[in-house]
Write an enzyme that holds these catalytic residues in place. Structure first.
Site, PDB file in Angstrom:
ATOM      1  N   GLU A 130       0.840  -1.216   0.000  1.00 34.38           N
ATOM      2  CA  GLU A 130       0.000   0.000   0.000  1.00 34.38           C
ATOM      3  C   GLU A 130       0.861   1.246   0.000  1.00 34.38           C
ATOM      4  O   GLU A 130       1.965   1.240   0.548  1.00 34.38           O
ATOM      5  CB  GLU A 130      -0.839   0.022   1.289  1.00 34.38           C
ATOM      6  CG  GLU A 130      -2.249  -0.488   1.142  1.00 34.38           C
ATOM      7  CD  GLU A 130      -3.190   0.499   0.473  1.00 34.38           C
ATOM      8  OE1 GLU A 130      -2.726   1.450  -0.198  1.00 34.38           O
ATOM      9  OE2 GLU A 130      -4.408   0.303   0.610  1.00 34.38           O
ATOM     10  N   ASP A 131       0.317   2.323  -0.543  1.00 39.19           N
ATOM     11  CA  ASP A 131       1.020   3.608  -0.453  1.00 39.19           C
ATOM     12  C   ASP A 131       0.794   4.269   0.899  1.00 39.19           C
ATOM     13  O   ASP A 131       1.721   4.697   1.560  1.00 39.19           O
ATOM     14  CB  ASP A 131       0.568   4.550  -1.578  1.00 39.19           C
ATOM     15  CG  ASP A 131      -0.950   4.718  -1.647  1.00 39.19           C
ATOM     16  OD1 ASP A 131      -1.684   3.970  -0.958  1.00 39.19           O
ATOM     17  OD2 ASP A 131      -1.414   5.598  -2.393  1.00 39.19           O
ATOM     18  N   ASP A 134      -4.637   5.733   5.974  1.00 42.12           N
ATOM     19  CA  ASP A 134      -5.141   6.988   6.524  1.00 42.12           C
ATOM     20  C   ASP A 134      -6.234   6.616   7.528  1.00 42.12           C
ATOM     21  O   ASP A 134      -5.955   6.353   8.691  1.00 42.12           O
ATOM     22  CB  ASP A 134      -5.649   7.826   5.332  1.00 42.12           C
ATOM     23  CG  ASP A 134      -5.991   9.246   5.681  1.00 42.12           C
ATOM     24  OD1 ASP A 134      -6.577   9.462   6.741  1.00 42.12           O
ATOM     25  OD2 ASP A 134      -5.706  10.164   4.887  1.00 42.12           O
ATOM     26  N   PHE A 183      -2.293  16.251   4.044  1.00 47.13           N
ATOM     27  CA  PHE A 183      -2.506  15.612   2.747  1.00 47.13           C
ATOM     28  C   PHE A 183      -1.209  15.705   1.950  1.00 47.13           C
ATOM     29  O   PHE A 183      -0.659  16.784   1.758  1.00 47.13           O
ATOM     30  CB  PHE A 183      -3.656  16.280   1.998  1.00 47.13           C
ATOM     31  CG  PHE A 183      -4.090  15.457   0.824  1.00 47.13           C
ATOM     32  CD1 PHE A 183      -4.943  14.372   0.998  1.00 47.13           C
ATOM     33  CD2 PHE A 183      -3.617  15.742  -0.450  1.00 47.13           C
ATOM     34  CE1 PHE A 183      -5.320  13.584  -0.078  1.00 47.13           C
ATOM     35  CE2 PHE A 183      -3.996  14.956  -1.528  1.00 47.13           C
ATOM     36  CZ  PHE A 183      -4.851  13.879  -1.337  1.00 47.13           C
ATOM     37  N   ARG A 196       1.147  12.358  -9.430  1.00 41.11           N
ATOM     38  CA  ARG A 196       1.758  11.028  -9.363  1.00 41.11           C
ATOM     39  C   ARG A 196       3.153  11.083  -9.995  1.00 41.11           C
ATOM     40  O   ARG A 196       4.029  10.287  -9.662  1.00 41.11           O
ATOM     41  CB  ARG A 196       0.895   9.998 -10.101  1.00 41.11           C
ATOM     42  CG  ARG A 196      -0.488   9.782  -9.475  1.00 41.11           C
ATOM     43  CD  ARG A 196      -1.112   8.497 -10.016  1.00 41.11           C
ATOM     44  NE  ARG A 196      -2.554   8.441  -9.801  1.00 41.11           N
ATOM     45  CZ  ARG A 196      -3.137   8.010  -8.688  1.00 41.11           C
ATOM     46  NH1 ARG A 196      -2.409   7.613  -7.684  1.00 41.11           N
ATOM     47  NH2 ARG A 196      -4.457   7.980  -8.589  1.00 41.11           N
TER      48      ARG A 196
HETATM   49  N1  HPA Z   1      -2.499  11.768  -0.193  1.00 41.46           N
HETATM   50  C1  HPA Z   1      -2.904  11.053  -1.259  1.00 41.46           C
HETATM   51  N2  HPA Z   1      -3.780  10.057  -1.176  1.00 41.46           N
HETATM   52  C2  HPA Z   1      -4.242   9.748   0.040  1.00 41.46           C
HETATM   53  C3  HPA Z   1      -3.837  10.452   1.183  1.00 41.46           C
HETATM   54  C4  HPA Z   1      -2.920  11.519   1.073  1.00 41.46           C
HETATM   55  O1  HPA Z   1      -2.514  12.196   2.048  1.00 41.46           O
HETATM   56  N3  HPA Z   1      -4.485   9.881   2.230  1.00 41.46           N
HETATM   57  C5  HPA Z   1      -5.239   8.871   1.712  1.00 41.46           C
HETATM   58  N4  HPA Z   1      -5.105   8.792   0.403  1.00 41.46           N
HETATM   59 MG    MG Z   2      -3.533   3.273  -1.243  1.00 35.84          MG
END
Ligand code: HPA
Ligand code: MG
Length: 214
Positions: A130-131, A134, A183, A196
């Protein structure tokens, strides 16, 4: 499990003019929050930790698109380097799943999972990549879907985990960085599909949030 590299609430990153950023985003960025080099260095260590724990079993690596694609590619490169250069080596197979849960910088409250072939997970050691975690809602939805198919083991690695009051309390097995409730964009993380194509993880200015708003 460790909580990763901690970035404190008062930490505001670096002056963007000290780094190279694409010209088309220069006016949109407030600060460079996590430089690309630091992301790669931390990823190298995550690869080592994961390989140590996952041992001698083949790894079925699942990339969560779209935000996870850069981290996934770099993590796999580091794992492949360990496979080439150490006595321990395990076969890796890859698959991709797409999720969406944000509009502008706000969670939509719904999680869509698109294009999955989750039945392939039966009996496998799955590593979900995962990136960012949150609220935790996206990953928890995905995990409950994966577990229906009875994998042998599921581990989750997330490049970022946000400290936020919206969190469900979910923590992944491996964390790159724990970040404040801001964010962030870049390194494949987006704001309405923009940013991106930015190497560093950055913070947007308010003007940019307006400019790219849906
Ligand atoms: N940035 C981009 N995508 C996201 C974030 C964020 O801080 N939090 C959850 N998805
Ligand atoms: Mg993600």
């Amino acid at each position: 499990m460790t909580s990763g590299l901690q970035i404190k609430d008062e930490d505001c990153g670096f002056n963007k003019n000290l780094f190279c950023v694409p010209k088309h985003y220069e006016d949109d960025l407030e600060r460079v929050f996590i430089p690309h080099g630091l992301i790669l260095d931390r990823t190298e260590r995550l690869a080592r930790d994961i390989m140590q724990d996952m041992g001698n079993h083949p790894i079925f690596a699942l990339c969560v698109l779209k935000g996870g694609y850069k981290f996934f590619a770099d993590l796999m490169d580091h794992i492949k380097a360990l496979n080439r250069n150490t006595d321990q080596s395990v076969p890796i197979t890859v698959d991709f799943v797409k999720t969406k849960s944000y509009c502008n910088d706000i969670p939509t409250g719904t999680v869509s999972i698109i294009g999955e072939e989750l039945s392939a997970f039966k009996g496998k050691n799955v590593l979900v990549v995962e990136d960012i975690i949150d609220t935790g809602k996206t990953i928890q939805t995905l995990l409950s879907r994966i577990k229906e198919y009875e994998p042998q083991m599921v581990k989750v690695v997330s490049l970022l985990v946000k400290r936020t009051i919206r969190s469900s309390g979910y923590k992944p097995d491996y964390i790159g960085f724990e970040i404040p409730d801001k964010f962030v964009v870049g390194y494949a993380l987006d704001y309405n599909e923009y940013f991106r194509d930015l190497n560093h993880i950055c913070i947007l200015n308010e003007k940019a949030k307006e400019k790219y708003k849906l």
